[in-house]
Design a protein around this motif. Structure first.
Motif, PDB file in Angstrom:
ATOM      1  N   ASP A   1       3.963  -3.329   6.883  1.00 22.17           N
ATOM      2  CA  ASP A   1       4.880  -4.065   7.856  1.00 22.17           C
ATOM      3  C   ASP A   1       5.461  -3.123   9.090  1.00 22.17           C
TER       4      ASP A   1
ATOM      5  N   THR B   1       5.674   2.275   1.730  1.00 19.56           N
ATOM      6  CA  THR B   1       6.128   1.365   0.499  1.00 19.56           C
ATOM      7  C   THR B   1       6.319  -0.205   0.966  1.00 19.56           C
ATOM      8  N   TYR B   2       5.872  -0.378   2.447  1.00 18.33           N
ATOM      9  CA  TYR B   2       6.555  -1.809   2.944  1.00 18.33           C
ATOM     10  C   TYR B   2       5.120  -2.369   3.125  1.00 18.33           C
ATOM     11  N   ASP B   3       4.007  -2.195   2.538  1.00 21.62           N
ATOM     12  CA  ASP B   3       2.955  -3.222   2.570  1.00 21.62           C
ATOM     13  C   ASP B   3       2.501  -3.216   4.193  1.00 21.62           C
TER      14      ASP B   3
END
Length: 414
Positions: free
Chosen positions: A340, A336-338
């Motif tokens: 990263d 959920t952290y694109d």
């Protein structure tokens, strides 16, 4: 009809229409809500706005339950006053379990069992106390981190860590000033003495005068230059949120910062492509045969068992609810952290099974102990020669608290 009378008539009609609209609007507004729930938290400013927009407003739209939120940087004092006056909030969101454990020992917290799926949390995040779970994490953060510019290697970061002039240090935090210093002492003790010793200390079973605790204080002092008047003055006045900004930044040339995961998105660390190493890489005398992380979190607890409060707790525990940062909820989908990689690495440490995580000790301690610890960190930084006196005072505070006011455990790897 004269012009003046005509104007009076028009004004009168407007007032009647306005009164009618207000009455109708009031009836609509009253009919909009099925109930209400009061919430006390420590989020203010931009954090409060985000909490309202992303978490509370969707809850209100879905359940038609109005949320009356109060944010305060002096949350502990506000809650204590509300409890003393018999008007506590329905739900409180507090940073750390120590204060909540004290309220649970007094029988003031309501059990949350049945309002969330226990498989979604490591027991360290939502432990069973006095026959039930009394809080759940709303937001989690990782500590035991030393941030450095991306251009530096881990070995280079460890080398320059011996120079106090390389450390960014900022301890100002309003009513809780000093906590970045207690984070330092805690982490040094955890890395030097191991999690078993740390747990005994964080749960009130190890004296403050123990050699391992004293060593942690002196190691911190040596690393950051305790007693250096110029550095100390800057550190005591600098806001922990942004020591790199402002007209007179406290950290202009420093390249290292011991701070939690939340700083990764700050302007300074974004500009230098900040990376982090585990604190044991730079702490003198740290044990290299183990890896333990200090963690913190904002925890939701219920003081009034009402249908509205229960609905809000369910919403906060729902993996589909928008996250305010990092989460401890294992049911929230990964990725959920694109993409990263730094965020994904932090997330894996916070939620992974088999990872030793220990609560920020000051957050786990009873309120009076925590506050005395904060003050001791400030005083020690200014005058490290007073350490024996400071530890003696802390030990007196520890001995005044009964076992029921301390957490039974502060570390776990569930």
């Amino acid at each position: 009809m004269s012009g003046r009378r005509r104007r009076y008539t028009i004004v009168g009609l407007c007032l009647v229409l306005l009164a009618t609209c207000v009455a109708v609007g009031a009836q609509w507004w009253t009919g909009r809500w099925k109930g209400s729930v009061t919430v006390l938290g420590n989020w203010t400013g931009g954090d409060e706005e985000r909490f309202r927009r992303d978490v509370l407003e969707p809850f209100e739209r879905k359940h038609r339950i109005r949320v009356v939120y109060q944010g305060s940087s002096a949350e502990s004092q506000v809650l204590a006053a509300d409890v003393a006056s018999g008007t506590p909030p329905d739900v409180v969101i507090m940073p750390g379990p120590g204060e909540l454990a004290a309220y649970a020992a007094q029988g003031r917290l309501k059990p949350l069992d049945g309002l969330f799926d226990p498989d979604h949390y490591d027991p360290g995040w939502a432990p069973a106390l006095k026959g039930g779970v009394h809080w759940i994490p709303v937001k989690a953060d990782l500590k035991s981190m030393v941030w450095h510019p991306g251009a530096l290697t881990e070995a280079e970061a460890a080398r320059i860590a011996r120079d106090p002039g390389e450390w960014c240090l900022a301890l100002e935090s309003g009513a809780t000033s000093g906590w970045p210093g207690t984070d330092w002492v805690e982490d040094v003790l955890l890395q030097q003495a191991g999690w078993e010793t740390y747990q005994k200390w964080a749960t009130g079973r190890l004296p403050w005068t123990d050699p391992a605790v004293r060593r942690a204080w002196t190691t911190w002092g040596d690393l950051v230059g305790a007693g250096d008047r110029r550095r100390v003055e800057r550190a005591l006045l600098a806001p922990y949120q942004d020591p790199w900004g402002g007209e007179r930044p406290a950290c202009a040339r420093e390249r290292l910062e011991h701070q939690a995961a939340f700083v990764r998105s700050g302007a300074h660390w974004t500009a230098v492509r900040g990376r982090y190493v585990h604190a044991k890489a730079v702490i003198p005398g740290a044990r290299q045969d183990l890896t333990a992380w200090e963690v913190s979190g904002d925890l939701a607890a219920m003081l009034h068992d009402t249908p509205e409060a229960r609905a809000l707790v369910r919403h906060l525990a729902d993996p589909g609810t928008t996250q305010l940062g990092f989460t401890a909820n294992r049911a929230v989908p990964a990725g959920t952290y694109d993409g990263d990689p730094t965020a994904e690495r932090i997330d894996a440490t916070l939620r992974g099974r088999g990872t030793m995580r220990c609560w920020d000790a000051s957050d786990a301690m009873p309120p009076a102990m925590r506050d005395a610890f904060h003050q001791a960190a400030l005083r020690f930084l200014a005058d490290p020669g007073e350490l024996p006196a400071r530890l003696a005072v802390l030990e007196e505070v520890r001995e005044r608290h009964g076992r029921a006011e301390w957490l039974p455990s502060a570390c776990g790897s569930g």
